[in-house]
Design an enzyme around this catalytic site. Structure first.
Site, PDB file in Angstrom:
ATOM      1  N   ARG A 167       2.149 -20.785  60.119  1.00 37.85           N
ATOM      2  CA  ARG A 167       0.938 -21.103  59.351  1.00 37.85           C
ATOM      3  C   ARG A 167       1.286 -21.982  58.159  1.00 37.85           C
ATOM      4  O   ARG A 167       2.335 -21.812  57.530  1.00 37.85           O
ATOM      5  CB  ARG A 167       0.271 -19.813  58.858  1.00 37.85           C
ATOM      6  CG  ARG A 167      -0.187 -18.926  59.986  1.00 37.85           C
ATOM      7  CD  ARG A 167      -1.254 -17.949  59.512  1.00 37.85           C
ATOM      8  NE  ARG A 167      -1.432 -16.873  60.474  1.00 37.85           N
ATOM      9  CZ  ARG A 167      -2.132 -16.973  61.594  1.00 37.85           C
ATOM     10  NH1 ARG A 167      -2.716 -18.103  61.922  1.00 37.85           N
ATOM     11  NH2 ARG A 167      -2.253 -15.931  62.402  1.00 37.85           N
ATOM     12  N   ASP A 216     -14.493  -9.384  61.592  1.00 32.64           N
ATOM     13  CA  ASP A 216     -13.608  -9.816  62.681  1.00 32.64           C
ATOM     14  C   ASP A 216     -13.748  -8.828  63.841  1.00 32.64           C
ATOM     15  O   ASP A 216     -14.584  -7.920  63.805  1.00 32.64           O
ATOM     16  CB  ASP A 216     -12.152  -9.975  62.198  1.00 32.64           C
ATOM     17  CG  ASP A 216     -11.508  -8.653  61.866  1.00 32.64           C
ATOM     18  OD1 ASP A 216     -12.240  -7.664  61.668  1.00 32.64           O
ATOM     19  OD2 ASP A 216     -10.267  -8.576  61.823  1.00 32.64           O
ATOM     20  N   GLU A 230      -6.795  -9.723  50.758  1.00 36.72           N
ATOM     21  CA  GLU A 230      -6.232 -10.987  51.207  1.00 36.72           C
ATOM     22  C   GLU A 230      -7.378 -11.989  51.213  1.00 36.72           C
ATOM     23  O   GLU A 230      -8.545 -11.604  51.385  1.00 36.72           O
ATOM     24  CB  GLU A 230      -5.646 -10.847  52.618  1.00 36.72           C
ATOM     25  CG  GLU A 230      -4.451  -9.918  52.648  1.00 36.72           C
ATOM     26  CD  GLU A 230      -3.800  -9.870  54.032  1.00 36.72           C
ATOM     27  OE1 GLU A 230      -2.638 -10.235  54.120  1.00 36.72           O
ATOM     28  OE2 GLU A 230      -4.457  -9.466  54.999  1.00 36.72           O
ATOM     29  N   SER A 287      -7.646  -7.259  67.068  1.00 39.05           N
ATOM     30  CA  SER A 287      -8.376  -7.691  65.882  1.00 39.05           C
ATOM     31  C   SER A 287      -8.969  -9.100  65.987  1.00 39.05           C
ATOM     32  O   SER A 287      -9.812  -9.348  66.825  1.00 39.05           O
ATOM     33  CB  SER A 287      -7.422  -7.563  64.701  1.00 39.05           C
ATOM     34  OG  SER A 287      -8.092  -7.674  63.514  1.00 39.05           O
ATOM     35  N   ARG A 339       4.660 -20.116  56.583  1.00 36.19           N
ATOM     36  CA  ARG A 339       5.237 -18.822  56.983  1.00 36.19           C
ATOM     37  C   ARG A 339       4.988 -18.606  58.476  1.00 36.19           C
ATOM     38  O   ARG A 339       3.964 -19.069  59.008  1.00 36.19           O
ATOM     39  CB  ARG A 339       4.659 -17.665  56.156  1.00 36.19           C
ATOM     40  CG  ARG A 339       3.147 -17.606  56.148  1.00 36.19           C
ATOM     41  CD  ARG A 339       2.636 -16.389  55.437  1.00 36.19           C
ATOM     42  NE  ARG A 339       2.822 -15.186  56.219  1.00 36.19           N
ATOM     43  CZ  ARG A 339       2.001 -14.788  57.187  1.00 36.19           C
ATOM     44  NH1 ARG A 339       0.937 -15.511  57.531  1.00 36.19           N
ATOM     45  NH2 ARG A 339       2.234 -13.694  57.854  1.00 36.19           N
ATOM     46  N   SER A 355       3.629 -16.652  61.514  1.00 38.28           N
ATOM     47  CA  SER A 355       2.599 -15.625  61.672  1.00 38.28           C
ATOM     48  C   SER A 355       3.218 -14.359  62.249  1.00 38.28           C
ATOM     49  O   SER A 355       4.176 -14.420  63.011  1.00 38.28           O
ATOM     50  CB  SER A 355       1.519 -16.150  62.611  1.00 38.28           C
ATOM     51  OG  SER A 355       0.778 -15.070  63.145  1.00 38.28           O
ATOM     52  N   GLY A 356       2.645 -13.224  61.903  1.00 41.17           N
ATOM     53  CA  GLY A 356       3.089 -11.956  62.483  1.00 41.17           C
ATOM     54  C   GLY A 356       2.137 -11.480  63.561  1.00 41.17           C
ATOM     55  O   GLY A 356       2.301 -10.385  64.103  1.00 41.17           O
TER      56      GLY A 356
HETATM   57  C1  G16 Z   1      -3.644  -8.864  60.390  1.00 40.48           C
HETATM   58  C2  G16 Z   1      -3.157  -8.161  59.146  1.00 40.48           C
HETATM   59  C3  G16 Z   1      -3.531  -8.972  57.926  1.00 40.48           C
HETATM   60  C4  G16 Z   1      -3.004 -10.390  58.048  1.00 40.48           C
HETATM   61  C5  G16 Z   1      -3.475 -11.013  59.366  1.00 40.48           C
HETATM   62  C6  G16 Z   1      -2.861 -12.349  59.647  1.00 40.48           C
HETATM   63  O1  G16 Z   1      -5.038  -8.936  60.378  1.00 40.48           O
HETATM   64  O2  G16 Z   1      -3.718  -6.875  59.091  1.00 40.48           O
HETATM   65  O3  G16 Z   1      -3.013  -8.324  56.798  1.00 40.48           O
HETATM   66  O4  G16 Z   1      -3.454 -11.167  56.999  1.00 40.48           O
HETATM   67  O5  G16 Z   1      -3.119 -10.168  60.445  1.00 40.48           O
HETATM   68  O6  G16 Z   1      -1.487 -12.204  59.791  1.00 40.48           O
HETATM   69  P1  G16 Z   1      -0.538 -13.373  60.232  1.00 40.48           P
HETATM   70  O7  G16 Z   1      -0.833 -14.524  59.329  1.00 40.48           O
HETATM   71  O8  G16 Z   1       0.836 -12.795  60.042  1.00 40.48           O
HETATM   72  O9  G16 Z   1      -0.862 -13.722  61.662  1.00 40.48           O
HETATM   73  P2  G16 Z   1      -5.919  -8.476  61.610  1.00 40.48           P
HETATM   74  O10 G16 Z   1      -7.301  -8.531  61.088  1.00 40.48           O
HETATM   75  O11 G16 Z   1      -5.634  -9.438  62.717  1.00 40.48           O
HETATM   76  O12 G16 Z   1      -5.423  -7.103  61.924  1.00 40.48           O
END
Ligand code: G16
Length: 532
Positions: free
Chosen positions: A499, A274, A370, A65, A490, A492-493
């Site tokens: 972040r 994106d 979001e 992404s 938080r 990041s995932g």
């Molecule tokens: C993904 C998730 C989103 C999230 C974003 C950032 O987006 O689908 O819901 O807001 O990651 O996440 P984090 O702050 O945990 O890194 P994408 O567009 O990268 O798939």
């Protein structure tokens, strides 16, 4: 035999980096592409088992992404087009990290525990990928995993993530949601858009689309001819530069400026997707101040909520419950606008579309975005039936609107058309939309620490629980910046960082606040903080 040719496959896909914990995070697996081959092979096995356990077709999208070109990842899609069920996220993480020698036993235990019927079920997985260089070879690893687990697959090649979500849902609904193909997607959305805008006074619309050098570019080229009678596009960052570098929705949102390659012109709408086209932000040059103005996911939510409220009222359907779902990143003034001006309920959930989607499903109409531009709108079956029963023009518009929405997940192409159709219907300029409310100045930062998992949060990520003492230190700093100030942190995932978000009365204050909180995070996470 539970798994086919496992010995051969294990030689092909050994876990070369057992030191790296692979986590099924905010939106699936994400990491450097070269660490993901065994994870992808194993995810093929997992998707096949999920297909058997749900008796439906499962989707797997290969993409990282908004992350850089050298990363990659996997997003697993449920039969209804939503994101992987949360209890299976844990299984995905477990399977991805189990030592090579224990994989077969781990799968056997899982089949037993979950009572998965291997004999009388057929497993089918749909897969697609984004434009990353590593994506074709990861696709092969995924197909090998599916074959190893006696599953069938269909490879759709290049798709945007939301297109795959859409196709999976269509296929599992026996075509009720639409034709399960890329062509079916273009036809359904373009038909809805053209019907929704057919009575408007405005002439043709024109949009400049920054495709982040990602898969959205190729798909927009295919979509554009279907829409040509009402809207035309200039596509930029179509693959001539590096994916997500100096362009794309994340770059624009985080840096609060247009992509490097764009010079803003008057009276022109701009959007950025994106890398896998599931997020979108709008922007333009405001002639009064000559400056860049951003219209992010919060502004899109506000526009959609206002439009739907108006259409429902005019259709005599004002009893329908509608909620707006946001995360802690939502600008304070957007939340105020929703509750004070639109008089709608807003709710805050943790980051990740899966959380917003889940909450939105609990309402008759759930609008969720979001701030980063990822979101969609969900309509319950009951509401769709109620609207279909009304014969007035506004109800017909609502039905076209519902067809324009990709209800499976946030979708940059669908959301782009939704916004343009609403502006066209309400006869609103982008400047008028922008003036619904003024964003509180804000700043997003990221801090790299030894281990981001030392940070844990609660209250929809608005309060930090660990390391001990960090929240108190943040509260103290926030208090220095006046009553409008707010900040949270938080892990990041999707990236190996923490972040930081801050908002305050002026841009300078927001920047300073974010910097100070960033320093606290660095100190506490690295054991330099007072109580750590
Ligand atoms: C993904 C998730 C989103 C999230 C974003 C950032 O987006 O689908 O819901 O807001 O990651 O996440 P984090 O702050 O945990 O890194 P994408 O567009 O990268 O798939």
């Amino acid at each position: 035999m539970l798994l086919n040719n496992l010995d051969d496959y294990m030689k092909k896909y050994p876990n070369k980096r057992p030191d790296i914990i692979q986590q099924y995070g905010t939106a699936g697996f994400r990491n450097k592409a070269d660490t993901l081959f065994h994870v992808t092979f194993r995810s093929g096995i997992l998707a096949t088992l999920r297909s058997r356990s749900t008796n439906g077709i499962i989707g797997v999208m290969i993409t990282a992404s908004h992350n850089p070109e050298e990363d990659n990842g996997l997003k697993i899609i449920e039969p209804d087009g939503s994101m992987l069920e949360q209890s299976w996220e844990k299984l995905a993480t477990k399977i991805a990290n189990i030592p090579d020698d224990n994989l077969e036993q781990c799968i056997a235990d899982m089949v037993k525990e979950l009572n998965i019927n291997l004999k009388d079920t057929v497993a089918k997985v749909y897969l697609a990928r984004d434009t990353r260089k590593s994506s074709p070879s990861l696709s092969i690893a995924l197909m090998d995993g599916i074959k190893a687990c006696h599953g069938e697959f269909q490879d759709f090649g290049l798709l945007t993530t939301p297109q795959l979500h859409y196709i999976v849902r269509c296929a599992n609904s026996n075509g009720q949601y639409g034709e399960p193909s890329e062509k079916g997607y273009y036809e359904k959305l373009s038909h809805a858009f053209l019907r929704l805008t057919e009575h408007s006074k405005q002439q043709k619309l024109h949009l400049i689309v920054d495709c982040a050098n990602g898969v959205g570019a190729q798909k927009m080229k295919l979509m554009a001819p279907y829409l040509i009678e009402k809207i035309t596009f200039d596509l930029i960052n179509i693959g001539d530069g590096t994916l997500n570098l100096g362009c794309g929705a994340d770059f624009v949102k985080v840096n609060q400026r247009q992509p490097d390659s764009i010079e803003l012109k008057s009276n022109q709408h701009y959007v950025s997707f994106d890398g896998d086209a599931d997020r979108i932000v709008f922007y333009y040059r405001n002639d009064r101040d000559g400056k860049f103005h951003l219209l992010d996911g919060d502004k899109i939510s506000a526009l959609v909520a206002k439009f739907l409220q108006q259409l429902l009222n005019e259709s005599g359907l004002n009893n329908i419950e509608m909620i707006v779902v946001q995360t802690a990143y939502a600008n304070g003034n957007s939340t105020k606008y929703i509750s004070d001006t639109l008089k709608l309920i807003s709710d805050c959930v943790p980051t990740g579309v899966k959380h917003l989607h889940h909450r939105a499903l609990q309402s008759e109409i759930g609008i969720y975005f979001e701030a980063n531009g990822h979101g969609t709108i969900l309509f319950s079956d009951n509401v769709q039936k109620q609207i279909a029963k009304c014969s007035n023009e506004n109800a017909k518009k609502l039905l076209h609107f519902i067809d324009l929405v990709n209800q499976t997940v946030g979708d940059a192409i669908s959301d782009m058309l939704i916004v343009e159709a609403i502006l066209d219907n309400l006869n609103l300029t982008i400047d008028e939309w922008d003036s619904f409310y003024q964003d509180l100045p804000n700043k997003l930062l990221k801090v790299a620490v030894k281990d981001r998992n030392v940070i844990t949060t609660t209250d929809a990520e608005r309060k930090c629980v660990k390391p001990e003492g960090l929240q108190m230190a943040i509260d103290k700093v926030v208090a220095e910046f006046g009553p409008q100030a707010r900040s949270f942190i938080r892990p990041s995932g999707t990236e190996d960082v923490v972040r930081i978000y801050a908002e305050a009365q002026t841009k300078e204050m927001a920047d300073n606040l974010a910097r100070k909180v960033g320093n606290l995070v660095y100190d506490f996470a690295n054991g330099i903080g007072s109580k750590f």
